[in-house]
Write an enzyme that holds these catalytic residues in place. Structure first.
Site, PDB file in Angstrom:
ATOM      1  CG  ASP A 137       1.763  11.167  13.627  1.00  0.00           C
ATOM      2  OD1 ASP A 137       1.469  10.080  13.095  1.00  0.00           O
ATOM      3  OD2 ASP A 137       1.346  11.493  14.745  1.00  0.00           O
ATOM      4  CG  ASP A 152      -6.395   5.401  -0.832  1.00  0.00           C
ATOM      5  OD1 ASP A 152      -7.545   5.571  -0.393  1.00  0.00           O
ATOM      6  OD2 ASP A 152      -6.145   4.758  -1.857  1.00  0.00           O
ATOM      7  CG  ASN A 195       2.650   7.517  17.446  1.00  0.00           C
ATOM      8  OD1 ASN A 195       2.163   6.421  17.191  1.00  0.00           O
ATOM      9  ND2 ASN A 195       2.641   8.023  18.664  1.00  0.00           N
ATOM     10  CG  ASP A 212      -3.770   8.661  15.941  1.00  0.00           C
ATOM     11  OD1 ASP A 212      -4.422   8.303  16.925  1.00  0.00           O
ATOM     12  OD2 ASP A 212      -3.062   9.679  15.914  1.00  0.00           O
ATOM     13  CG  ASP A 213      -1.358   5.741  10.597  1.00  0.00           C
ATOM     14  OD1 ASP A 213      -1.184   6.054   9.418  1.00  0.00           O
ATOM     15  OD2 ASP A 213      -1.006   6.460  11.547  1.00  0.00           O
ATOM     16  CD  GLU A 232      -3.193  -0.483   0.119  1.00  0.00           C
ATOM     17  OE1 GLU A 232      -3.101   0.616  -0.455  1.00  0.00           O
ATOM     18  OE2 GLU A 232      -4.134  -1.258  -0.088  1.00  0.00           O
TER      19      GLU A 232
END
Length: 153
Positions: free
Chosen positions: A97, A61, A99, A102-103, A44
């Protein structure tokens, strides 16, 4: 997969990504192994935390898992977006970001709702039904390998 040069993020090394995904409980999540998630991220975004790709339907995306703005995150420019993860996809504090917490949280919601990784075209095309051992090879300590030996992916 190409990215906007303005948003070049870090490329997370494969074994570091394996450790992060295991820490966040993705081994066995929705019946998939960490190797599935690493394969998905490779195809991806090439492990790029700030990858952005525009789609023909006007959506984009975002991030390492290429979360779509039509259904899952708000980017302020996708018509009819539903923001299922309740997150801003263009925020440098969230998806763009280095980090990826969250993803991961959003990707888990997507996978939970779909009961698998089928929403990701790259996973269906490059990972489903394939030998995924190379995606985690060399990333586990000897103790971990002993504990997971015989387990499939």
């Amino acid at each position: 997969t190409r990215s906007d040069p303005f948003f070049l993020g870090i490329i997370i090394p494969r074994c570091r990504l394996v450790r992060i995904l295991r820490k966040h409980g993705l081994e066995g999540f929705v019946g998939r192994k960490v190797a599935d998630w690493v394969c998905l991220a490779k195809h991806e975004s090439s492990y790029n935390t700030r990858a952005i790709n525009r789609n023909k339907n006007g959506s984009s995306d975002y991030g390492i898992f290429q979360i779509n703005s039509k259904y899952w995150c708000y980017d302020g420019r996708t018509p009819g977006a539903s923001n299922g993860c309740r997150i801003h996809c263009r925020s440098k504090r969230e998806f763009l970001d280095d980090n990826i917490t969250d993803d991961i949280k959003c990707a888990k919601l997507i996978a939970r709702r779909a009961r698998g990784l089928t929403p990701w075209v790259a996973w269906r095309k490059h990972c489903r039904g394939k030998n995924l051992r190379p995606y985690v090879r060399g990333c586990y300590s000897p103790e971990t390998v002993a504990l997971t030996a015989g387990g499939g992916a």
